[in-house]
Motif scaffolding. Structure first.
Motif, PDB file in Angstrom:
ATOM      1  N   LEU A  73       0.754  -1.353  -0.120  1.00  8.62           N
ATOM      2  CA  LEU A  73       0.294   0.338  -0.017  1.00  8.62           C
ATOM      3  C   LEU A  73       0.996   1.064  -0.180  1.00  8.62           C
ATOM      4  N   SER A  74       0.431   2.130  -0.469  1.00  5.31           N
ATOM      5  CA  SER A  74       1.325   3.897  -0.752  1.00  5.31           C
ATOM      6  C   SER A  74       0.229   4.098   0.683  1.00  5.31           C
ATOM      7  N   TYR A  75       1.858   5.224   1.110  1.00  5.56           N
ATOM      8  CA  TYR A  75       0.452   5.913   2.069  1.00  5.56           C
ATOM      9  C   TYR A  75      -0.663   6.562   1.614  1.00  5.56           C
ATOM     10  N   ARG A  76      -0.822   7.345   1.037  1.00  2.00           N
ATOM     11  CA  ARG A  76      -2.246   7.608   0.687  1.00  2.00           C
ATOM     12  C   ARG A  76      -3.261   6.513   0.698  1.00  2.00           C
ATOM     13  N   ASP A  77      -2.946   5.039   0.260  1.00  2.00           N
ATOM     14  CA  ASP A  77      -3.929   4.325   0.368  1.00  2.00           C
ATOM     15  C   ASP A  77      -4.168   3.897   2.655  1.00  2.00           C
ATOM     16  N   VAL A  78      -3.035   3.967   2.682  1.00  3.48           N
ATOM     17  CA  VAL A  78      -3.834   3.687   4.172  1.00  3.48           C
ATOM     18  C   VAL A  78      -4.418   4.812   4.726  1.00  3.48           C
ATOM     19  N   GLU A  79      -4.240   5.647   4.446  1.00  7.19           N
ATOM     20  CA  GLU A  79      -4.457   6.893   5.392  1.00  7.19           C
ATOM     21  C   GLU A  79      -6.175   7.215   4.100  1.00  7.19           C
ATOM     22  N   GLU A  80      -6.207   6.502   3.583  1.00  6.54           N
ATOM     23  CA  GLU A  80      -7.281   6.273   3.432  1.00  6.54           C
ATOM     24  C   GLU A  80      -8.032   5.353   3.381  1.00  6.54           C
ATOM     25  N   LEU A  81      -7.609   3.937   4.277  1.00 11.20           N
ATOM     26  CA  LEU A  81      -7.840   2.427   5.305  1.00 11.20           C
ATOM     27  C   LEU A  81      -8.256   3.510   6.332  1.00 11.20           C
ATOM     28  N   MET A  82      -7.391   3.640   7.103  1.00 17.14           N
ATOM     29  CA  MET A  82      -7.661   4.825   8.325  1.00 17.14           C
ATOM     30  C   MET A  82      -9.183   5.657   8.733  1.00 17.14           C
ATOM     31  N   LYS A  83      -9.071   6.404   7.203  1.00 17.47           N
ATOM     32  CA  LYS A  83     -10.343   7.184   7.063  1.00 17.47           C
ATOM     33  C   LYS A  83     -11.928   5.276   7.332  1.00 17.47           C
TER      34      LYS A  83
ATOM     35  N   ASP B 161      -3.286  12.119   8.517  1.00 16.02           N
ATOM     36  CA  ASP B 161      -2.802  12.505   6.588  1.00 16.02           C
ATOM     37  C   ASP B 161      -1.947  11.243   6.575  1.00 16.02           C
ATOM     38  N   HIS B 162      -1.599  11.205   5.309  1.00 10.85           N
ATOM     39  CA  HIS B 162      -0.073  10.614   4.633  1.00 10.85           C
ATOM     40  C   HIS B 162       1.257  10.757   5.378  1.00 10.85           C
ATOM     41  N   ALA B 163       1.516  12.578   4.884  1.00 10.54           N
ATOM     42  CA  ALA B 163       2.201  12.247   5.847  1.00 10.54           C
ATOM     43  C   ALA B 163       2.985  12.380   6.729  1.00 10.54           C
ATOM     44  N   THR B 164       1.880  12.235   7.777  1.00 14.96           N
ATOM     45  CA  THR B 164       1.808  11.653   9.974  1.00 14.96           C
ATOM     46  C   THR B 164       2.082  10.303   8.972  1.00 14.96           C
ATOM     47  N   ILE B 165       1.802   9.867   8.630  1.00 14.52           N
ATOM     48  CA  ILE B 165       1.790   8.408   8.443  1.00 14.52           C
ATOM     49  C   ILE B 165       3.569   7.428   8.223  1.00 14.52           C
TER      50      ILE B 165
ATOM     51  N   GLN C 289       7.443  -2.293  -4.802  1.00 12.79           N
ATOM     52  CA  GLN C 289       7.059  -2.030  -5.974  1.00 12.79           C
ATOM     53  C   GLN C 289       5.558  -1.445  -5.891  1.00 12.79           C
ATOM     54  N   ASN C 290       4.532  -1.122  -5.873  1.00 14.63           N
ATOM     55  CA  ASN C 290       4.084  -0.161  -5.881  1.00 14.63           C
ATOM     56  C   ASN C 290       4.261   1.325  -5.424  1.00 14.63           C
ATOM     57  N   GLY C 291       5.409   1.705  -4.660  1.00 13.02           N
ATOM     58  CA  GLY C 291       5.701   2.939  -3.968  1.00 13.02           C
ATOM     59  C   GLY C 291       5.641   3.644  -4.936  1.00 13.02           C
ATOM     60  N   LEU C 292       6.033   5.178  -4.497  1.00 13.61           N
ATOM     61  CA  LEU C 292       7.259   6.393  -5.672  1.00 13.61           C
ATOM     62  C   LEU C 292       8.361   6.321  -5.423  1.00 13.61           C
ATOM     63  N   GLY C 293       9.070   5.324  -4.652  1.00 12.64           N
ATOM     64  CA  GLY C 293      10.080   4.966  -4.561  1.00 12.64           C
ATOM     65  C   GLY C 293      10.790   5.865  -3.211  1.00 12.64           C
ATOM     66  N   PHE C 294      11.961   5.592  -2.678  1.00  6.65           N
ATOM     67  CA  PHE C 294      12.453   6.293  -1.298  1.00  6.65           C
ATOM     68  C   PHE C 294      13.120   7.292  -2.059  1.00  6.65           C
ATOM     69  N   LYS C 295      13.068   8.326  -1.349  1.00  8.16           N
ATOM     70  CA  LYS C 295      13.858  10.047  -1.522  1.00  8.16           C
ATOM     71  C   LYS C 295      14.460   9.918  -1.265  1.00  8.16           C
ATOM     72  N   SER C 296      15.273   9.009  -0.028  1.00  8.43           N
ATOM     73  CA  SER C 296      16.420   9.148   0.794  1.00  8.43           C
ATOM     74  C   SER C 296      16.610   7.953   1.476  1.00  8.43           C
ATOM     75  N   PHE C 297      18.637   7.689   1.514  1.00  8.71           N
ATOM     76  CA  PHE C 297      18.869   6.473   1.985  1.00  8.71           C
ATOM     77  C   PHE C 297      18.143   6.072   3.471  1.00  8.71           C
ATOM     78  N   GLU C 298      18.042   6.233   4.710  1.00 14.32           N
ATOM     79  CA  GLU C 298      17.550   7.022   5.612  1.00 14.32           C
ATOM     80  C   GLU C 298      16.388   6.193   5.386  1.00 14.32           C
ATOM     81  N   SER C 299      15.595   6.694   5.041  1.00 17.25           N
ATOM     82  CA  SER C 299      13.879   6.365   4.707  1.00 17.25           C
ATOM     83  C   SER C 299      14.095   4.650   3.979  1.00 17.25           C
ATOM     84  N   ALA C 300      14.912   4.773   3.523  1.00 21.24           N
ATOM     85  CA  ALA C 300      15.090   3.422   2.905  1.00 21.24           C
ATOM     86  C   ALA C 300      15.213   2.336   3.762  1.00 21.24           C
ATOM     87  N   ARG C 301      16.153   2.704   4.355  1.00 18.03           N
ATOM     88  CA  ARG C 301      17.090   1.887   5.777  1.00 18.03           C
ATOM     89  C   ARG C 301      15.849   1.492   6.194  1.00 18.03           C
TER      90      ARG C 301
END
Length: 221
Positions: free
Chosen positions: A25-35, A42-46, A176-188
């Motif tokens: 799931l993307s973060y926006r998908d999780v946001e919708e599930l929680m709603k 917000d997906h950014a909070t998740i 595979q369905n995400g938008l990709g990692f924007k930083s190494f630390e986030s990926a880790r």
């Protein structure tokens, strides 16, 4: 896992983090599930929750997971971070239980050696390690043996590494369905959380009669 000061109860935070780490799931998908469940977040909070708590969950499962076998299978797979290929070193035992993992920027002897040191420190010294034809992995084990006066046997048998290559698929499928990692630390951090859930999925901590989500919540107690 300390959630003091957050606007949401711990159980709600754990639900959102679990959804993201367990399912494709993307973060926006999780946001919708929680709603749908009546929680407006917000997906950014998740994303911030996953970033903060994934490493804490990894530290907890290291204390509680079962002992792995003495015959390890070591391999690395490719993970794209900010458009650049990085390398996720992973090892499983002969039964498929996760031994350890490490995301590195380069595929070289020092990276393989760092992974080896981390895996042994978090578990114990294996009797044998099966690897592919990678020269860096071979060299890393030889250097470790020389420096620590150990005798880890090196075995290079391709079909024996099928188990770890198959195990890579769950991790690759999860991102595979995400938008990709924007930083190494986030990926880790995110990969650490995904690996935790993968270990729970393989019953490396789950007790009989306890669901994966309940086991996940126990890590945060």
């Amino acid at each position: 896992m300390n959630t003091k000061g957050y606007c949401y109860p711990k159980y709600i935070i754990l639900q959102a983090v679990y959804f993201k780490l367990r399912f494709t799931l993307s973060y926006r998908d999780v946001e919708e599930l929680m709603k749908i469940r009546g929680v407006i977040v917000d997906h950014a909070t998740i994303q911030r929750w996953v970033y903060k708590f994934a490493l804490l969950l990894e530290a907890e499962i290291r204390k509680r997971k079962g002992r792995v076998g003495a015959s390890w299978r070591l391999d690395e797979t490719y993970i794209k971070v900010k458009g650049i290929w990085c390398y996720l070193y992973r090892a499983v035992d002969k039964l498929g239980n996760t031994v350890d993992f490490l995301l590195t920027r380069k595929r070289q002897r020092m990276s393989a050696q760092s992974f080896l040191i981390k895996a042994i420190a978090n578990n114990y010294r294996p009797r044998v390690m099966n690897i592919d034809k990678s020269g860096s992995n071979n060299a890393a084990i030889k250097v470790y043996n020389k420096r620590s006066f150990s005798k880890i046997k090196i075995r290079q048998c391709k079909y024996l590494n099928n188990i770890v290559e198959q195990d890579h698929r769950f991790i690759k499928w999860r991102i595979q369905n995400g938008l990709g990692f924007k930083s190494f630390e986030s990926a880790r951090r995110t990969l650490s959380g995904i690996e935790v859930v993968h270990m729970l999925r393989k019953n490396q901590m789950v007790r009989p009669g306890i669901t994966m989500f309940k086991s996940f919540c126990k890590l945060a107690v």
